[in-house]
Design an enzyme around this catalytic site. Structure first.
Site, PDB file in Angstrom:
ATOM      1  N   GLU A  98      -0.348   7.039  12.558  1.00 37.78           N
ATOM      2  CA  GLU A  98      -1.666   6.322  12.719  1.00 37.78           C
ATOM      3  C   GLU A  98      -1.411   4.930  13.258  1.00 37.78           C
ATOM      4  O   GLU A  98      -2.197   4.517  14.220  1.00 37.78           O
ATOM      5  CB  GLU A  98      -2.431   6.464  11.686  1.00 37.78           C
ATOM      6  CG  GLU A  98      -4.052   6.359  11.968  1.00 37.78           C
ATOM      7  CD  GLU A  98      -4.716   6.800  10.691  1.00 37.78           C
ATOM      8  OE1 GLU A  98      -4.478   7.711  10.123  1.00 37.78           O
ATOM      9  OE2 GLU A  98      -5.664   5.986  10.594  1.00 37.78           O
ATOM     10  N   ASP A  99      -0.667   4.220  12.691  1.00 32.63           N
ATOM     11  CA  ASP A  99      -0.704   2.812  12.683  1.00 32.63           C
ATOM     12  C   ASP A  99       0.441   2.081  13.296  1.00 32.63           C
ATOM     13  O   ASP A  99       0.359   0.876  13.636  1.00 32.63           O
ATOM     14  CB  ASP A  99      -1.000   1.942  11.400  1.00 32.63           C
ATOM     15  CG  ASP A  99      -2.223   2.426  11.007  1.00 32.63           C
ATOM     16  OD1 ASP A  99      -2.944   2.483  11.331  1.00 32.63           O
ATOM     17  OD2 ASP A  99      -2.345   2.170   9.778  1.00 32.63           O
ATOM     18  N   HIS A 146       3.011   7.926   5.413  1.00 34.40           N
ATOM     19  CA  HIS A 146       1.383   8.643   5.815  1.00 34.40           C
ATOM     20  C   HIS A 146       0.833   7.802   6.658  1.00 34.40           C
ATOM     21  O   HIS A 146      -0.049   8.238   7.474  1.00 34.40           O
ATOM     22  CB  HIS A 146       0.888   8.906   4.331  1.00 34.40           C
ATOM     23  CG  HIS A 146       0.246   7.419   4.060  1.00 34.40           C
ATOM     24  ND1 HIS A 146       0.622   6.690   3.066  1.00 34.40           N
ATOM     25  CD2 HIS A 146      -1.180   7.139   4.105  1.00 34.40           C
ATOM     26  CE1 HIS A 146      -0.163   5.710   2.946  1.00 34.40           C
ATOM     27  NE2 HIS A 146      -1.203   6.080   3.590  1.00 34.40           N
ATOM     28  N   ASP A 147       1.186   6.465   7.081  1.00 31.27           N
ATOM     29  CA  ASP A 147       0.260   5.891   8.148  1.00 31.27           C
ATOM     30  C   ASP A 147       1.167   5.365   9.187  1.00 31.27           C
ATOM     31  O   ASP A 147       0.756   4.678  10.233  1.00 31.27           O
ATOM     32  CB  ASP A 147      -0.251   4.485   7.524  1.00 31.27           C
ATOM     33  CG  ASP A 147      -1.485   4.582   6.625  1.00 31.27           C
ATOM     34  OD1 ASP A 147      -1.996   5.556   7.072  1.00 31.27           O
ATOM     35  OD2 ASP A 147      -1.650   4.012   5.414  1.00 31.27           O
ATOM     36  N   ASP A 199      -3.837   8.248  -1.379  1.00 29.00           N
ATOM     37  CA  ASP A 199      -4.372   7.098  -0.518  1.00 29.00           C
ATOM     38  C   ASP A 199      -5.531   6.648  -0.915  1.00 29.00           C
ATOM     39  O   ASP A 199      -5.839   5.178  -0.774  1.00 29.00           O
ATOM     40  CB  ASP A 199      -4.164   7.659   0.776  1.00 29.00           C
ATOM     41  CG  ASP A 199      -4.287   6.823   2.047  1.00 29.00           C
ATOM     42  OD1 ASP A 199      -3.912   5.500   1.936  1.00 29.00           O
ATOM     43  OD2 ASP A 199      -5.260   6.995   3.155  1.00 29.00           O
ATOM     44  N   HIS A 214       0.780  -1.164   0.026  1.00 30.60           N
ATOM     45  CA  HIS A 214       0.098  -0.193  -0.019  1.00 30.60           C
ATOM     46  C   HIS A 214       0.885   1.047  -0.226  1.00 30.60           C
ATOM     47  O   HIS A 214       0.785   2.160  -0.807  1.00 30.60           O
ATOM     48  CB  HIS A 214      -0.909   0.114   0.967  1.00 30.60           C
ATOM     49  CG  HIS A 214      -1.766   1.302   1.444  1.00 30.60           C
ATOM     50  ND1 HIS A 214      -2.377   1.891   0.482  1.00 30.60           N
ATOM     51  CD2 HIS A 214      -1.588   1.913   2.602  1.00 30.60           C
ATOM     52  CE1 HIS A 214      -2.866   3.006   1.243  1.00 30.60           C
ATOM     53  NE2 HIS A 214      -2.461   3.073   2.440  1.00 30.60           N
TER      54      HIS A 214
END
Ligand code: ZN
Length: 191
Positions: free
Chosen positions: A72-73, A68-69, A129, A42
């Site tokens: 958050e993750d 980018h994640d 995204d 991804h």
């Protein structure tokens, strides 16, 4: 110069570092779909979409796309990303990060509300995204999602992207294609 500082004028070095950093941070994470693709697929797709959309001319956006994640993750922190990749990159990453203190429904609404005022770089990453997410939702949807939930996801992504338009026509076209082809595929109409 320390090995762990962002290097002005060495975008390939920063790119390779960001890819390695993201691959390690997301090492145990997989996509939610039936194929359970490694999460890094991804990230590489979003980075490629942003790189192509900007004709390889904006390394900050591409590096932010890879990362980018992470906020958050994963356990990556704002300070860590700032130290390793610089202030410009971490600001874009922060803009593409949902606030986990909000409920899921609030976060979804917030993405719609925040889209129009995002920076241009964040708009690019958010748009890419959504392209990647819709493509994988169509090609490898979560096994336990009924059709109605998948369609709702498409409509929500469309609503977010409404606020991201105007920054890159090429990415918008790719989004519109992913949206229309993906919905057709989910509904079994073939494309
Ligand atoms: Zn993502």
């Amino acid at each position: 110069m320390s090995l762990h500082q962002p290097q002005q004028g060495a975008p390939l070095l920063d790119f390779a570092r960001a890819l390695d950093f993201a691959a390690h941070k997301h090492i145990d994470q997989r996509r939610k779909g039936v194929r359970a693709e490694p999460y890094v697929n991804h990230l590489s797709e979003v980075a490629l979409l942003v790189a192509e959309a900007t004709e390889g001319k904006d390394s900050v956006s591409v590096i932010a796309a890879l990362l980018h994640d992470t906020l958050e993750d994963t356990d990556a922190s704002y300070e860590e990303i700032e130290r390793l990749f610089g202030e410009e990159v971490v600001r874009v990453v922060a803009e593409t990060t949902d606030d986990k203190r909000m409920s899921k429904a609030e976060r979804k609404q917030h993405q719609i509300d925040a889209a129009p005022t995002a920076s241009n770089r964040a708009k690019l990453v958010k748009l890419a995204d959504k392209v990647s997410n819709l493509r994988s939702m169509a090609a490898s949807p979560p096994a336990d999602w009924p059709l109605s939930r998948k369609i709702e996801y498409f409509e929500w992504a469309f609503a977010v992207v409404k606020g991201l338009r105007g920054v890159n026509p090429r990415l918008e076209t790719l989004f519109d294609r992913a949206y229309h082809d993906g919905l057709a595929e989910l509904r079994g109409e073939g494309v």
